[in-house]
Scaffold this active site. Structure first.
Site, PDB file in Angstrom:
ATOM      1  N   ASP A 176      -1.112   5.733  -8.367  1.00 42.22           N
ATOM      2  CA  ASP A 176      -0.191   6.799  -8.754  1.00 42.22           C
ATOM      3  C   ASP A 176       0.358   7.478  -7.498  1.00 42.22           C
ATOM      4  O   ASP A 176      -0.326   7.548  -6.467  1.00 42.22           O
ATOM      5  CB  ASP A 176      -0.911   7.861  -9.587  1.00 42.22           C
ATOM      6  CG  ASP A 176      -1.453   7.318 -10.896  1.00 42.22           C
ATOM      7  OD1 ASP A 176      -0.953   6.277 -11.350  1.00 42.22           O
ATOM      8  OD2 ASP A 176      -2.375   7.952 -11.441  1.00 42.22           O
ATOM      9  N   THR A 177       1.544   8.020  -7.608  1.00 47.39           N
ATOM     10  CA  THR A 177       2.143   8.716  -6.466  1.00 47.39           C
ATOM     11  C   THR A 177       1.231   9.829  -5.957  1.00 47.39           C
ATOM     12  O   THR A 177       1.083  10.026  -4.744  1.00 47.39           O
ATOM     13  CB  THR A 177       3.512   9.290  -6.860  1.00 47.39           C
ATOM     14  OG1 THR A 177       4.374   8.217  -7.243  1.00 47.39           O
ATOM     15  CG2 THR A 177       4.141  10.054  -5.707  1.00 47.39           C
TER      16      THR A 177
END
Length: 324
Positions: A162-163
């Site tokens: 995930d970012t």
């Protein structure tokens, strides 16, 4: 297209059914579309458009039915006028190089690399002109990886983060290594460890297994949900390896060999221990923390070429250490 008629309009950047640029695309639903979901109808009648990409257009409010923005689950009726206000993004595209990103290389050889992604940097681009991703760093540092993998926008990338998650990400430099690593990942033979920081009052213990199917939340495309009844829900298992108590937080080591999208975040929230800063899953707000408190701290595997064991680790970032 049966009775569904496509007509280009005059806006900016939509797709003509011939594939040329046009202002926007207008469809009139035919009898075969009666009662079908809107995303299904779009994928049926727009050349090259998948249901997933149709859903992306709908999520951006770029599709209108009878003059109103519509959702993917909406049902279509014969004669409905469907307008695409913008062109669908291409299904795949090459990542643009970006050599200046602050990404550390934790391991490198002729077959594979392990990089250390800071929080805030995406794993791969979502749009053709996007830079500032791990994929951009990879093609700048190892250009040969641009031809490796299932998608050009994910050059050599074996798994994603995930970012907002920091830590280790594995990529291959040649196709044979990528295929071997992808098979090992699918078989659960790559040991991936995460450090999660959760509220100190959370009740977790070493050896605890969270075995709970997860699927995309139909009400919020940003999330997944623990629910075996969801369409496309997959079995998912996370193991609590160790729990360490600090003055303000619990430091939890989690083992998740597959780690589907948001798995660790959703699983910990499911058992009443949401990540600090993870507002999407009910975690507490922490002043000064602009991310959720999850770090991919270790990865262990059998090297696809030498067959030797390989283990790479990453220290906890300073912004997470500060929470102790």
């Amino acid at each position: 297209m049966s009775r569904a008629a496509a007509r280009p309009g005059r806006g900016h950047g939509a797709l003509d059914p011939s594939g040329a640029e046009a202002s926007f695309l207008t469809l009139e639903a035919g009898p075969e579309d009666e009662g079908a979901r809107l995303d299904v109808v779009l994928a049926r009648h727009v050349p090259g458009l998948s249901r997933r990409r149709a859903q992306e257009l709908l999520a951006r409010g770029a599709v209108r039915v009878a003059g109103r923005a519509s959702r993917k689950g909406e049902r279509v009726h014969e004669g409905d006028r469907i307008v695409l206000a913008e062109a669908p993004l291409p299904a795949d595209f090459s990542a643009l190089p970006d050599p200046e990103l602050p990404i550390a290389i934790r391991y490198e050889d002729e077959q594979l690399v392990v990089v250390d992604k800071p929080a805030g940097i995406p794993s791969h681009p979502l749009r053709p002109a996007e830079r500032g991703t791990v994929a951009s760093f990879i093609v700048a540092r190892w250009p040969e990886a641009a031809l490796v993998g299932h998608h050009r926008r994910e050059p050599g990338i074996v798994h994603r983060l995930d970012t907002g998650t920091s830590g280790l990400l594995l990529a291959a430099r040649d196709e044979a290594s990528f295929e071997a690593l992808a098979r090992a990942l699918e078989a659960g033979q790559i040991d991936k460890r995460y450090v999660a920081l959760v509220p100190r009052e959370s009740r977790l213990e070493a050896g605890q297994i969270i075995d709970a199917p997860i699927g995309n939340d139909p009400r919020d495309r940003r999330r997944v949900r623990v629910d075996a009844s969801l369409e496309g829900a997959r079995p998912a298992t996370s193991e609590i390896v160790a729990v360490r108590s600090w003055a303000r937080v619990l430091e939890v080591e989690v083992r998740a060999p597959h780690a589907f999208r948001h798995q660790v975040r959703a699983h910990l929230a499911h058992v009443g221990a949401p990540l600090l800063g993870d507002l999407l899953y009910g975690g507490p707000f922490v002043a000064g923390l602009a991310r959720h408190a999850l770090h991919a701290s270790a990865i262990a595997l059998t090297h696809p070429s030498t067959r030797a064991p390989l283990r790479v680790t990453s220290p906890l970032p300073a912004e997470l250490r500060a929470l102790f």
